[in-house]
Design a protein around this motif. Sequence first.
Motif, short mmCIF file in Angstrom:
data_model
loop_
_atom_site.label_atom_id
_atom_site.label_comp_id
_atom_site.label_asym_id
_atom_site.label_seq_id
_atom_site.Cartn_x
_atom_site.Cartn_y
_atom_site.Cartn_z
N LYS A 164 60.63 -6.72 20.26
CA LYS A 164 59.58 -6.76 21.07
C LYS A 164 59.90 -6.33 22.67
O LYS A 164 59.16 -5.88 23.47
N GLY A 165 61.24 -6.56 22.92
CA GLY A 165 61.67 -6.37 24.25
C GLY A 165 62.00 -7.85 25.01
O GLY A 165 61.93 -7.97 26.20
N LEU A 166 61.75 -8.98 24.37
CA LEU A 166 61.87 -10.35 24.95
C LEU A 166 63.21 -10.40 25.45
O LEU A 166 64.08 -10.06 24.76
N ARG B 218 61.19 -19.72 23.90
CA ARG B 218 59.77 -19.62 23.32
C ARG B 218 59.99 -19.81 21.58
O ARG B 218 58.96 -20.27 21.17
N ILE C 235 51.24 -11.99 18.64
CA ILE C 235 50.74 -10.46 18.83
C ILE C 235 50.58 -10.43 20.57
O ILE C 235 51.02 -9.30 21.19
N GLU D 294 51.80 -11.89 22.77
CA GLU D 294 53.24 -11.95 23.28
C GLU D 294 53.76 -10.36 23.56
O GLU D 294 54.12 -10.07 24.75
N SER D 295 53.58 -9.64 22.57
CA SER D 295 54.13 -8.40 22.56
C SER D 295 53.13 -7.27 23.39
O SER D 295 53.67 -6.52 24.11
N ILE E 142 54.18 -8.06 27.23
CA ILE E 142 55.47 -7.45 27.58
C ILE E 142 55.25 -6.22 28.07
O ILE E 142 55.68 -5.63 29.10
N MET F 57 52.10 -5.68 16.13
CA MET F 57 52.94 -5.94 17.15
C MET F 57 53.85 -4.69 17.70
O MET F 57 53.92 -4.51 18.80
#
Lengths: 317, 221, 314
Positions: free
Chosen positions: A217-219, A227, C112, C114-115, C118, C166
Amino acid sequence: MRAQAIIKKLCMTLVTALLVALLCFSVMFYSPGNPAEKLLRYKDPTGGLNQKTVEMYAEKLGTNETFFAQFGDWLSGILKGDFGTSFKTGLPVLHEFTTRAGCTISLMLLSTLLALVVGLALGILSTLYHNNILDKVIRFFVVFNMSVPSFWLALLFLWIFSVQLHLLPSFGFNGFSSLILPVAVLGLSYSSTIIRMTKSCLMDNLSSAYVVTARAKGLSESSIMIRHVLINIALPIITLCGTNMTSLLGGSVIIENIYGLPGLGNYLIMAIMVKDFPVILGFVFLFALFIILINLLVDLTYTLIDPRVRMAINEKQ
Amino acid sequence: MKNNKHIIIALTVLTAILLLFVIASPYLFSASYDLDMKNALQVPSSSHLFGSDNLGRDLFGRSFIGLRLSMALALVIQIICLFVGAILGAISGYYGGVIDKAYIIIQDVVMSFPSLIASLCLIAMLGPGIYTLIIALSCTNWVTYARLIRSEVVSLKELDYIQGARAIGASSGYVLFRHILPNVLRPLIPLFTLMIGHTVMAISGLGFWVLVYSRQQRKSV
Amino acid sequence: MEKLLEIKNLCTHFDSRNGCVNAVCNVNMDIYRGQIIGLIGETGCGKSVLGQSVLRLLPKNACITGKILFEGKDILKMSVKELRAVRGHKIAFICQNPAEALNPLMKNGTQIMESVRINQALSKKECRKTSIDLLSVLGFSEPKAIMHQFPNELSGGMKQRVLAAMGMSGYPSLLIADEPTKGLDAIKRGQVIATIRKFTETTGCAVLIITHDLKFASAICDTIAVMYAGEIAEMGDAKTLFNDPKHPYLMSLIKSQPCEGLNVLNGTVCSLIDLPSNCRFFDRCSYATGVCQDQHPNLLTLNEEHRVRCLKYV
């Protein structure tokens, strides 16, 4: 979780508590030694045993009655807050308990907290620097900590901080400063299992598929850790803290003795040695209640955090 | 395979060292029974590595002789616990139902007592001695094994190969001993070794208390 | 067409206790904008590792060499910050194991959102709306309920679609989907094909599909690469490849399908630790000759669209 499931859990806890009470009482009941004689010895140490007075005391204590009558008396007394009176000091058992509970419970909570903080911090560090020098140092610390008995550590700390450096009090209980050394000793010795658990859980979780998804996701690594991963390792660590707390309740006795802290365990062991029946019975039962409460809290936290546990419980209903 | 060889060598060496000390310590350190009042309560030195006690006996040798007894006791206690725990845990986990429910209540009750204090209570009630020590520590420690074994058995019995064994008509006893128990051994072995260490510590703790308080009592009387 | 991703001489190996495992060896591949490219091969041939190498998602013991140029920049040389900007936003990745790819302790909605958050600077409310929209595009009839549920309350196919939501949330220009049809029945597979098609048509996103399902690959992909023991064995236009397979491995793969008579290919893949110096398919090949025993074949260009690694065509 449904209210029904919570009520069922509470009922089970009550049954357990009742059985614990029964077990405590029967061990005490069938143990050798006449409580009336014991009490008489404490009341009048110099006088010999007189059959009449013994019977009088037995009447007073109710020890002539049947098992269940005595058990009922004891239990109804507890419900009214009366745990009996100590043979030795003549004070109510509950009073003896509450005056010492502060010291032991604060010792227990503070050491669990210290163990948790140290354990989590070192566990996370040793995972992040896996196979580096830092990790090896931490691993050495864990092995060292696990093989050294806590009383040795206690004596060492006493020698360094009290005898050599005169920084902290070595004996007795007056305020926070006298708790520092025992908390440090217990916290450190209980931290090693937490470090190990944290590391193995983290290693498992960090290589799992959901972390790959989160990375994709790029976290950032730190937000993945905070998290996603920390909540997943929380459950085993909470369980471990629960067991640590229960074992600290009885296990801190030696440390309490070394630092001369007026704790519960110390007093109870003395009571066991002199066969002060009401104190033994009351203390052991209160300890057991406390442990049951901690286990209940751990269980409830589980259902609160983990939806899978919640689902399993709801399906059972 | 390469790793296995290393493990076997390490195990052999460690067991040999342990056995040597356990079997030979009374002969190796026979001098540590000798009283030597001139050298009582000495600090550690080359002649007494751990110093000497109030009767001038060598504490290094006495530690090993003591370790021998503690280790043997711990081993006996843990083997008893393992047997009791394995039988109760396996039966309740495998058969489930009422047996399991009854077992869970017993487990909860036993786990509600702090083990050191419960053992001490039992020793005080039964009177001091080696047999009471074994009984007391066994009574409080078996539940650790039973709990682990039960949870392992519960998760194992749902697995396909167990269902498969049942499907070809194997008896429950056969399934339990042939298929389930060998798989439970893997987490059991580290627990066993860990518990031996714990028991040695518990024995020393109990010994300490019995000693301290019996002395205090003697003084006060 | 414009080149989106250029993989040059990519090698990935893992250091393990038993030796160095060469999972991917010298792979060259180009992905163009809007293209759907399939990567097929049997279990353990390195296709998933190749997919994860592109986003550097592999564990720390993996060593990746070569070049992966994305819009002209080498992903392997990017800083962590640059890489994070690419992940999810420009290249999205859908994990192969839907049962474990979602965090079990977090609500679907949170994951979901969260992405979404971002990749797009949106308020929480807008995030929620976008997530719900994404879920309904993916065929959920009650997206709001799904948002409030935990992953353990969903079926495998539903988890797969949540993962897809996502992946799509950042409107990436390349989507890497690892086994998107694993464990799905024929109807669900059809839905996945339709969704992917629709997604590429509306957003112009290229898709790299990693699968061992030949039927699925031939139905959806424009170009297909066949991998064997870490190497690309054959590569080309999907239709040509299936109508006129050149590599003996692809031939037997096609023959081993149920509709072609389930002809089993005997033998096992060579070990990725001690790689043979000759053709890696030599032991199992029915066309093998003496040359094959001595030489390692290079990837031959048959025509513009078709390349094969076999000494038969030299």
